[in-house]
Design a protein around this motif. Structure first.
Motif, PDB file in Angstrom:
ATOM      1  N   ASP A 234       0.827  -1.293   0.060  1.00 13.04           N
ATOM      2  CA  ASP A 234       0.082   0.115   0.099  1.00 13.04           C
ATOM      3  C   ASP A 234       0.963   1.193   0.002  1.00 13.04           C
ATOM      4  O   ASP A 234       1.853   1.342   0.840  1.00 13.04           O
ATOM      5  CB  ASP A 234      -0.999   0.167   1.204  1.00 13.04           C
TER       6      ASP A 234
ATOM      7  N   CYS B  22      -0.299   4.656   0.799  1.00 12.15           N
ATOM      8  CA  CYS B  22      -1.295   5.381   1.254  1.00 12.15           C
ATOM      9  C   CYS B  22      -1.299   6.871   1.178  1.00 12.15           C
ATOM     10  O   CYS B  22      -1.925   7.561   0.358  1.00 12.15           O
ATOM     11  CB  CYS B  22      -1.432   5.101   2.867  1.00 12.15           C
TER      12      CYS B  22
ATOM     13  N   HIS C 264      -6.320   2.631  -4.383  1.00 11.75           N
ATOM     14  CA  HIS C 264      -6.333   2.724  -2.866  1.00 11.75           C
ATOM     15  C   HIS C 264      -6.973   3.974  -2.595  1.00 11.75           C
ATOM     16  O   HIS C 264      -6.923   4.600  -1.599  1.00 11.75           O
ATOM     17  CB  HIS C 264      -4.870   2.727  -2.455  1.00 11.75           C
TER      18      HIS C 264
ATOM     19  N   HIS D 115      -7.334   8.654   0.504  1.00  6.51           N
ATOM     20  CA  HIS D 115      -7.016   7.696   1.767  1.00  6.51           C
ATOM     21  C   HIS D 115      -8.107   7.755   2.760  1.00  6.51           C
ATOM     22  O   HIS D 115      -7.760   7.941   4.203  1.00  6.51           O
ATOM     23  CB  HIS D 115      -5.725   7.782   2.304  1.00  6.51           C
TER      24      HIS D 115
HETATM   25 ZN   LIG Z   1      -3.596   2.674   3.012  1.00  9.02          ZN
END
Ligand SMILES: [Zn+2]
Length: 254
Positions: free
Chosen positions: A45, A47, A97, A101
């Protein structure tokens, strides 16, 4: 939506209106394949924060494929990291993603690990779509997978994301707990992987131990005969752990 999530959705609806909805953490593994090789998926990930050069360079040097879940926020702030990934799309799949966030929990005041969720479904849709758009514009890839911030979801958010045509990417082994674990703890968590496991780790905190812990563990896994695959080449199936967690939490809700 899988059958038992549908059942859980029904249970949720039957709870009293005053009951606080508890987010779900989805656990997945690779759909079993008929090959002899033992397969794993490494998901990383991105982020917000920075670019973990040590980790990505390690993967490139050792030709280990990975799936990167990037936010628009991370893409906008990490030009160098983006250029390296873009030059290695033979190795890396890039998936959604989100834009900023924001966790996929719906309702004013809802939070996961202290991070506020979305006020409504319109904001959730924007988070998913703008994240996808950033990936397509930057990498030329149309994402098919979505992973929400904090990997926790409300049932209605899961339904909405799936309605939008995205598959939700869970995991089975949390390698670095948000890039907070020591090298030794990461190695311990990755010491007992099994065929089909989906690893989650982070590539946005270069000051953490994630690169060191993962490098040592992944070399070991390669030596043990594991191979790595990317999510654009496989499918995932939910494990019983999703169900158990939900059941436990539902009990707590009651
Ligand atoms: Zn994340």
């Amino acid at each position: 939506m899988t059958k038992f999530r549908l059942v859980l959705a029904t249970i949720f609806l039957s709870l009293s209106a005053s009951a606080q909805q508890v987010p779900i953490e989805i656990h997945d593994q690779l759909v079993p394949q008929s090959t002899e090789t033992r397969k794993l998926a490494l998901t990383l990930d991105a982020c917000s924060g920075k670019y973990d050069d040590d980790l990505i360079e390690f993967l490139i040097r050792n030709r280990i494929p990975a799936t990167i879940f990037a936010t628009k926020k991370w893409i906008d702030h990490n030009t160098f990291g983006v250029s390296i990934i873009k030059a290695h799309l033979d190795l890396f799949d890039v998936e959604d993603h989100g834009e900023n966030h924001i966790p996929a929990v719906i309702g004013m005041g809802r939070k996961v690990y202290g991070i506020p969720g979305e006020p409504d479904l319109i904001h959730l849709r924007r988070e998913v779509l703008e994240g996808a758009r950033a990936i397509t514009e930057t990498f030329g890839i149309a994402p098919h997978w979505y992973r929400g911030a904090t990997v926790e979801y409300d049932i209605q958010a899961i339904e909405e994301i799936e309605k939008m045509g995205y598959k939700i990417a869970g995991f089975s082994v949390n390698a670095d707990a948000g890039a907070t674990l020591s090298r030794l703890s990461i190695e311990k968590r990755l010491a007992h992987l099994k065929d089909g496991d989906v690893i989650i780790a982070h590539m946005n905190k270069p000051a953490s131990d994630s690169a060191e812990g993962l490098s040592a563990s992944l070399i070991h896994l390669l030596q043990r005969g594991f191979t790595f695959t990317r999510l654009d080449q496989v499918n995932l199936q939910e494990t019983m752990e999703t169900q158990q967690k939900e059941r436990k939490e539902l009990d707590a809700v009651r």
